[in-house]
Design an enzyme around this catalytic site. Structure first.
Site, mmCIF file in Angstrom:
data_model
loop_
_atom_site.group_PDB
_atom_site.id
_atom_site.type_symbol
_atom_site.label_atom_id
_atom_site.label_comp_id
_atom_site.label_asym_id
_atom_site.label_seq_id
_atom_site.Cartn_x
_atom_site.Cartn_y
_atom_site.Cartn_z
ATOM 1 N N HIS A 166 -52.524 19.935 4.371
ATOM 2 C CA HIS A 166 -52.356 18.491 4.477
ATOM 3 C C HIS A 166 -53.591 17.862 5.133
ATOM 4 O O HIS A 166 -54.128 16.854 4.666
ATOM 5 C CB HIS A 166 -51.117 18.160 5.317
ATOM 6 C CG HIS A 166 -49.810 18.318 4.597
ATOM 7 N ND1 HIS A 166 -49.409 19.507 4.059
ATOM 8 C CD2 HIS A 166 -48.814 17.424 4.344
ATOM 9 C CE1 HIS A 166 -48.212 19.354 3.510
ATOM 10 N NE2 HIS A 166 -47.831 18.086 3.657
ATOM 11 N N GLN A 224 0.820 -1.213 0.000
ATOM 12 C CA GLN A 224 0.000 0.000 0.000
ATOM 13 C C GLN A 224 0.851 1.259 0.000
ATOM 14 O O GLN A 224 0.490 2.266 -0.605
ATOM 15 C CB GLN A 224 -0.932 0.000 1.211
ATOM 16 C CG GLN A 224 -1.953 -1.113 1.186
ATOM 17 C CD GLN A 224 -2.710 -1.159 -0.126
ATOM 18 O OE1 GLN A 224 -3.520 -0.280 -0.420
ATOM 19 N NE2 GLN A 224 -2.448 -2.170 -0.936
ATOM 20 N N ASP A 246 -7.460 -6.782 -4.007
ATOM 21 C CA ASP A 246 -7.321 -5.732 -5.015
ATOM 22 C C ASP A 246 -7.666 -6.222 -6.412
ATOM 23 O O ASP A 246 -8.220 -5.486 -7.226
ATOM 24 C CB ASP A 246 -5.880 -5.210 -5.019
ATOM 25 C CG ASP A 246 -5.725 -3.939 -4.209
ATOM 26 O OD1 ASP A 246 -6.728 -3.443 -3.683
ATOM 27 O OD2 ASP A 246 -4.584 -3.452 -4.091
ATOM 28 N N HIS A 268 1.682 2.938 -3.326
ATOM 29 C CA HIS A 268 0.646 3.635 -4.088
ATOM 30 C C HIS A 268 0.932 5.124 -4.209
ATOM 31 O O HIS A 268 0.756 5.721 -5.267
ATOM 32 C CB HIS A 268 -0.711 3.474 -3.390
ATOM 33 C CG HIS A 268 -1.517 2.316 -3.885
ATOM 34 N ND1 HIS A 268 -1.980 2.213 -5.172
ATOM 35 C CD2 HIS A 268 -1.980 1.225 -3.245
ATOM 36 C CE1 HIS A 268 -2.671 1.098 -5.311
ATOM 37 N NE2 HIS A 268 -2.683 0.475 -4.155
ATOM 38 N N GLU A 309 -9.133 1.484 5.743
ATOM 39 C CA GLU A 309 -9.613 1.020 4.444
ATOM 40 C C GLU A 309 -9.405 -0.485 4.327
ATOM 41 O O GLU A 309 -10.340 -1.238 4.055
ATOM 42 C CB GLU A 309 -8.862 1.759 3.343
ATOM 43 C CG GLU A 309 -9.243 1.347 1.933
ATOM 44 C CD GLU A 309 -8.341 1.974 0.889
ATOM 45 O OE1 GLU A 309 -8.752 2.009 -0.289
ATOM 46 O OE2 GLU A 309 -7.223 2.419 1.217
ATOM 47 N N HIS A 310 -8.175 -0.943 4.509
ATOM 48 C CA HIS A 310 -7.837 -2.370 4.470
ATOM 49 C C HIS A 310 -7.328 -2.791 5.845
ATOM 50 O O HIS A 310 -6.470 -2.128 6.427
ATOM 51 C CB HIS A 310 -6.726 -2.654 3.455
ATOM 52 C CG HIS A 310 -7.004 -2.140 2.078
ATOM 53 N ND1 HIS A 310 -6.463 -0.963 1.594
ATOM 54 C CD2 HIS A 310 -7.766 -2.640 1.074
ATOM 55 C CE1 HIS A 310 -6.871 -0.763 0.359
ATOM 56 N NE2 HIS A 310 -7.669 -1.764 0.014
#
Length: 428
Positions: A415, A254, A356, A257, A322-323
């Site tokens: 109403h 990761q 992934d 990235h 996230e992971h």
């Protein structure tokens, strides 16, 4: 990697919303596309991608799609088709059905499920060209029944109209035929408002740089969007039995990235902390994206040392990553205690890249701690729901006065009278 005690680690991370200059630039681009259409789209493509296009060249042709296959290895096509099969099988299980419920008084209540009509998928170009993200965006939309899926992706910069052939082949394999060679904030605006060449969409999804993210935020409300994604994150929760080489490799998967990606080990073992820290440095030496990964590890990487595994679980839930990889002796025993995580990987062989690329679950996952309240992209992101009410005369006579009571309590006499007129005429 720096090793810190849990109580000394700042779990907060600033969310990137762009500089004032970036926000101003995006607002101008979006406004220009809205007002001018294709001329502004071509102008910004020339400015930012250094590619001169005409309206006739905006859309990728079927011949270009087929020609891309000549530049792609058969092994890649085999890998993509295998991944697509797994992703489709997983998302098929998420499909919802419309339903109706007949009440004893003759009323009929229900929910109608319909797919969105038209969805736009943004696919980054350059160093961030990820064919796998094409599958992760397109396939759930297809499973939901979306009839029109349009893809945008930037042309190669420097005067070339070319698009990464792997992106084109993946799109073709996924069944996408409407593709435009545009990128950046201008592509997002074109999808949202439409131009003379591009029909507007109902929803925009897909990752991109800060300008793409800001543009998605700018057009939200005109169209729906998937999310404002932040840098990638991984947290590994591990005990003393974890393999330090596996842990280090997954952290770096990761970190490579983005310089802002976050890679964190949470463990109650000082020995593992030391070994993983050393292993990260060793593996960095031969990593092709070493500079990016090293910057990520330096700025956003850490080993959080806890007193107990229970404390580690608490840290994970506060991080809401996230992971999340769980590398402990009995990972299934911990699963039920994980409250906040986008995707959970259990055991030493469930490395994050398995998710992934190939396993089937979606890899577009909430970042920046938003797994506390949001979920990975799935089929539900591409449907809309309508409530259905068929009220019988019997039900209205029985419940009309209650409805009028609630309406008048809120000061909405109109109403109440809409119900009262029916009671007066039907109640006799």
């Amino acid at each position: 990697m720096k090793i810190v005690a849990a109580q000394d680690f700042d779990l907060r991370r600033e969310v990137e919303y762009g500089s004032p200059e970036q926000n101003a630039a995006v607002k101008q681009i979006v406004q220009d596309i809205k007002n001018e259409g294709d001329p502004a789209l071509l102008r910004y493509t020339a400015q930012f991608d250094r590619t001169e296009l005409t309206t006739e060249h905006l859309r990728v042709t079927e011949e270009e799609l087929q020609a891309a296959y000549a530049h792609v290895e058969p092994s890649f096509i085999e890998a993509i088709t295998g991944a697509a099969h797994n992703i489709r099988q997983f998302h098929q299980k998420q499909k919802r059905n419309s339903w109706m419920d007949l009440q004893p008084d003759g009323s009929l209540l229900g929910q109608i499920i319909r797919p969105l009509k038209r969805v736009g998928v943004y696919v980054p170009g350059g160093k961030a060209a990820y064919p796998s993200s094409v599958l992760m965006n397109v396939i759930p939309a297809q499973v939901a029944g979306v009839p029109e899926i349009v893809m945008v992706t930037p042309p190669a910069t420097g005067g070339s109209e070319g698009i990464d052939p792997y992106i084109l082949v993946t799109a073709a394999e996924a069944g996408v035929t409407e593709i435009y060679r545009i990128g950046g904030a201008q592509a997002i605006a074109a999808l949202a408002y439409g131009t003379e060449t591009i029909e507007p969409v109902d929803k925009i999804c897909g990752p991109g740089n800060i300008y793409v993210a800001l543009a998605k935020r700018e057009v939200y409300g005109i169209v729906d969007i998937d999310s404002i994604a932040g840098p990638s994150e991984i947290v590994v929760l591990a005990d003393e039995q974890a393999n330090p080489a596996y842990v280090a490799a997954d952290l770096l998967s990761q970190a490579e990235h983005d310089e802002m990606a976050s890679a964190i080990l949470v463990t109650d073992s000082r020995e593992l902390a030391d070994r993983v820290s050393a292993e990260v440095q060793r593996q960095l030496e031969t990593l092709p994206r070493r500079d990016i990964a090293a910057a990520s590890v330096e700025s956003y990487g850490a080993v959080i040392l806890t007193e107990t595994l229970d404390e580690g679980i608490s840290v994970v839930n506060r991080l809401a990553p996230e992971h999340l990889e769980i590398m402990v002796e009995q990972p299934m025993n911990i699963l039920g205690r994980i409250e906040n995580a986008g995707a959970i990987f259990l055991g030493p062989y469930s490395s994050e890249p398995v998710g992934d690329y190939f396993a089937g679950p979606n890899h577009i996952i909430p970042t920046n701690g938003t797994a506390r309240f949001s979920s990975p992209v799935d089929v539900d992101d591409f449907i809309k729901k309508s409530s259905m009410i068929y009220y019988s005369k019997e039900a209205l006579l029985a419940n009309g006065k209650t409805i009028m009571e609630l309406a008048r309590h809120e000061g909405l006499e109109g109403h109440a009278r809409a119900i009262e007129i029916r009671l007066e005429q039907e109640g006799s």
